[in-house]
Write a protein that holds these residues in place. Structure first.
Motif, PDB file in Angstrom:
ATOM      1  N   MET A  25       0.837  -1.193   0.000  1.00  0.00           N
ATOM      2  CA  MET A  25       0.000   0.000   0.000  1.00  0.00           C
ATOM      3  C   MET A  25       0.872   1.244   0.000  1.00  0.00           C
ATOM      4  SD  MET A  25      -3.279  -0.704   2.505  1.00  0.00           S
ATOM      5  CE  MET A  25      -4.020   0.852   1.957  1.00  0.00           C
ATOM      6  N   LYS A  26       0.362   2.281  -0.643  1.00  0.00           N
ATOM      7  CA  LYS A  26       1.086   3.546  -0.712  1.00  0.00           C
ATOM      8  C   LYS A  26       0.245   4.646  -0.078  1.00  0.00           C
ATOM      9  CE  LYS A  26       3.689   6.429  -3.981  1.00  0.00           C
ATOM     10  NZ  LYS A  26       4.036   6.640  -5.407  1.00  0.00           N
ATOM     11  N   PHE A  27       0.895   5.495   0.717  1.00  0.00           N
ATOM     12  CA  PHE A  27       0.217   6.589   1.420  1.00  0.00           C
ATOM     13  C   PHE A  27       0.937   7.889   1.114  1.00  0.00           C
ATOM     14  CE2 PHE A  27       0.521   8.993   5.598  1.00  0.00           C
ATOM     15  CZ  PHE A  27      -0.637   9.721   5.403  1.00  0.00           C
ATOM     16  N   GLU A  28       0.185   8.880   0.653  1.00  0.00           N
ATOM     17  CA  GLU A  28       0.762  10.189   0.342  1.00  0.00           C
ATOM     18  C   GLU A  28      -0.127  11.297   0.892  1.00  0.00           C
ATOM     19  OE1 GLU A  28       2.973  10.125  -3.827  1.00  0.00           O
ATOM     20  OE2 GLU A  28       0.953   9.310  -4.008  1.00  0.00           O
ATOM     21  N   THR A  29       0.513  12.333   1.461  1.00  0.00           N
ATOM     22  CA  THR A  29      -0.220  13.507   1.910  1.00  0.00           C
ATOM     23  C   THR A  29       0.784  14.638   2.118  1.00  0.00           C
ATOM     24  OG1 THR A  29      -1.876  14.328   3.469  1.00  0.00           O
ATOM     25  CG2 THR A  29      -0.099  13.002   4.392  1.00  0.00           C
ATOM     26  N   THR A  30       0.301  15.739   2.692  1.00  0.00           N
ATOM     27  CA  THR A  30       1.183  16.867   2.994  1.00  0.00           C
ATOM     28  C   THR A  30       1.049  17.219   4.460  1.00  0.00           C
ATOM     29  OG1 THR A  30      -0.474  18.580   2.540  1.00  0.00           O
ATOM     30  CG2 THR A  30       0.824  17.775   0.672  1.00  0.00           C
ATOM     31  N   LEU A  31       2.054  17.856   5.000  1.00  0.00           N
ATOM     32  CA  LEU A  31       1.998  18.286   6.392  1.00  0.00           C
ATOM     33  C   LEU A  31       0.924  19.360   6.571  1.00  0.00           C
ATOM     34  CD1 LEU A  31       3.157  18.251   9.271  1.00  0.00           C
ATOM     35  CD2 LEU A  31       4.812  19.993   8.538  1.00  0.00           C
ATOM     36  N   LYS A  32       0.819  20.259   5.597  1.00  0.00           N
ATOM     37  CA  LYS A  32      -0.116  21.376   5.682  1.00  0.00           C
ATOM     38  C   LYS A  32      -1.564  20.898   5.661  1.00  0.00           C
ATOM     39  CE  LYS A  32      -1.115  25.873   3.586  1.00  0.00           C
ATOM     40  NZ  LYS A  32      -0.762  26.816   2.481  1.00  0.00           N
ATOM     41  N   GLU A  33      -1.843  19.911   4.815  1.00  0.00           N
ATOM     42  CA  GLU A  33      -3.206  19.388   4.703  1.00  0.00           C
ATOM     43  C   GLU A  33      -3.167  17.875   4.914  1.00  0.00           C
ATOM     44  OE1 GLU A  33      -4.239  20.862   0.762  1.00  0.00           O
ATOM     45  OE2 GLU A  33      -5.504  22.384   1.714  1.00  0.00           O
ATOM     46  N   PHE A  34      -2.746  17.494   6.096  1.00  0.00           N
ATOM     47  CA  PHE A  34      -2.535  16.082   6.417  1.00  0.00           C
ATOM     48  C   PHE A  34      -3.787  15.249   6.154  1.00  0.00           C
ATOM     49  CE2 PHE A  34      -2.434  12.558   9.577  1.00  0.00           C
ATOM     50  CZ  PHE A  34      -1.299  11.910   9.109  1.00  0.00           C
TER      51      PHE A  34
END
Length: 237
Positions: free
Chosen positions: A101-110
């Motif tokens: 599985m792959k998980f992607e996000t940003t710190l600003k909009e977690f």
């Protein structure tokens, strides 16, 4: 010389054994763009408490790679410890299953930017979430109307809002049940019955239970749903 070779083989075997203990049937690869310092906790719900399956420390690198051992597909949680702020969007949930599985996000909009791929169950769960969000938006509109009506306290408007709320609740229950029945081959089906409409009419829950495939019926949430229906029957006798 033979002793040295034997010792080397033993050390190698122990090293491999130690490495294998870190492996699991779920390989989770992730990236939180913008995160340089902090921790994430990958958690599992046991009874009524969240327990940590893994803790990942970030020190200058935003990506991570970990292995988890799952007996079967189930909902897991990712909690972000920012170390500085107390943002309310620090927890994500995702339907995990063995595989990659792959998980992607940003710190600003977690929370808002989070994206999970590689899980069939997660894909089904996200389909349900889209409609659930639409229902939630309709509910927000009704709440806004209700607050506005407090100024005038118009009885007819209050009754209309109440009727619309009841219709919205029925719509959610029927949609959830229908979605679970259509997706009876996914572990998401019994999970939704338990997490979204556990107090639904028993006939509705029975329909979901009967629609489950044999594999799903034997799963974690499938067995819990069967047990829950049994308990409900005992209570409602």
């Amino acid at each position: 010389m033979k002793k040295i070779v034997a010792l080397a083989i033993l050390v190698l075997a122990l090293a491999c054994s130690k490495e294998n203990t870190k492996k699991g049937n779920l390989h989770l690869v992730g990236n939180i763009d913008g995160l340089k310092q902090g921790k994430i906790y990958i958690q599992q719900l046991k009874d009524t408490s969240l327990i940590n399956l893994d803790t990942i420390q970030f020190e200058g690198k935003s990506s991570f790679d970990t292995y988890l051992q799952l007996e079967e597909p189930q909902m897991l949680y990712i909690f972000l410890d920012r170390g500085q702020t107390k943002s309310i969007d620090n927890t994500l949930q995702f339907f995990a299953e063995p595989g990659v599985m792959k998980f992607e996000t940003t710190l600003k909009e977690f929370y808002a930017s989070a994206r999970f791929t590689g899980s069939k169950n997660q894909k089904v769960y996200e389909e349900y979430q889209k409609i659930k969000n639409n229902i939630a938006n309709d509910k927000i509109e009704l709440v806004a109307k209700e607050l506005k009506n407090l100024k005038t306290n118009n009885t007819s408007i209050s009754e209309k809002i109440k009727a619309d709320k009841d219709k919205l609740t029925i719509r959610k229950y029927l949609y959830t049940a229908n979605f679970a029945v259509v997706n009876g081959k996914s572990e998401v089906a019994p999970y939704l019955a338990l997490s979204e409409i556990p107090d639904a009419n028993l006939k509705l829950l029975d329909t979901i239970q009967k629609s489950m495939s044999p594999q799903v019926a034997k799963s974690l949430y499938g067995k819990r749903l069967t047990q829950w229906i049994k308990e409900r029957r005992e209570i409602e006798k």
